[in-house]
Design a protein around this motif. Structure first.
Motif, PDB file in Angstrom:
ATOM      1  N   PHE A   1      10.373  15.713 -36.854  1.00 25.19           N
ATOM      2  CA  PHE A   1       8.968  15.652 -37.240  1.00 25.19           C
ATOM      3  C   PHE A   1       8.165  16.291 -36.126  1.00 25.19           C
ATOM      4  O   PHE A   1       8.409  16.020 -34.947  1.00 25.19           O
ATOM      5  N   ASP A   2       7.215  17.126 -36.471  1.00 25.05           N
ATOM      6  CA  ASP A   2       6.431  17.867 -35.482  1.00 25.05           C
ATOM      7  C   ASP A   2       4.983  17.890 -35.948  1.00 25.05           C
ATOM      8  O   ASP A   2       4.713  18.100 -37.131  1.00 25.05           O
ATOM      9  N   TRP A   3       4.055  17.667 -35.030  1.00 31.61           N
ATOM     10  CA  TRP A   3       2.639  17.662 -35.367  1.00 31.61           C
ATOM     11  C   TRP A   3       1.844  18.267 -34.235  1.00 31.61           C
ATOM     12  O   TRP A   3       2.355  18.469 -33.139  1.00 31.61           O
ATOM     13  N   SER A   4       0.584  18.546 -34.491  1.00 32.96           N
ATOM     14  CA  SER A   4      -0.287  19.176 -33.491  1.00 32.96           C
ATOM     15  C   SER A   4      -0.644  18.197 -32.387  1.00 32.96           C
ATOM     16  O   SER A   4      -0.843  17.003 -32.634  1.00 32.96           O
ATOM     17  N   ASP A   5      -0.740  18.709 -31.170  1.00 36.96           N
ATOM     18  CA  ASP A   5      -1.188  17.902 -30.038  1.00 36.96           C
ATOM     19  C   ASP A   5      -2.620  17.441 -30.270  1.00 36.96           C
ATOM     20  O   ASP A   5      -3.422  18.142 -30.892  1.00 36.96           O
ATOM     21  N   VAL A   6      -2.944  16.260 -29.756  1.00 36.37           N
ATOM     22  CA  VAL A   6      -4.307  15.733 -29.806  1.00 36.37           C
ATOM     23  C   VAL A   6      -4.816  15.667 -28.376  1.00 36.37           C
ATOM     24  O   VAL A   6      -4.157  15.088 -27.503  1.00 36.37           O
TER      25      VAL A   6
END
Length: 74
Positions: free
Chosen positions: A3-8
Motif C-alpha cells: 500500500f502506498d500513499w502521498s506524504d502528508v
C-alpha cells in the motif's frame, strides 16, 4: 501486497487499516508506520478496503482518507 500513499506535511507517522467491510467495524490490519508505505503478505483472498491517516509528532491523528476497495484472488 504493498500500500502506498502521498506524504502528508508534518506527519510523524501514519495509521493504516484494512478491513473486509467499508465501514471498518473491525480490522485485519491496524498498523502504525513511519513511512507512507506498508507491505504485508498475510491478507486473505477476499474483497477488502483500506484507508490511512496521518499522525503528528504529538500523536494527534488526522482525518481518515477515503476507503479504497481492492480484491485479492487465488
Amino acid at each position: 501486497m504493498t500500500f502506498d500513499w502521498s506524504d502528508v506535511n508534518g506527519a510523524a507517522s501514519y495509521t493504516i487499516q484494512v478491513s473486509t467491510q467499508d465501514t471498518f467495524p473491525s480490522s485485519i490490519v491496524n498498523q502504525n508506520v513511519t513511512a507512507s508505505q506498508f507491505s504485508t503478505s498475510t491478507l486473505p483472498t477476499s474483497t477488502m478496503w483500506w484507508r490511512v491517516r496521518a499522525n503528528d509528532a504529538s500523536g494527534k491523528a488526522g482525518a481518515w482518507s477515503a476507503a479504497r476497495r481492492f480484491e485479492l484472488k487465488n
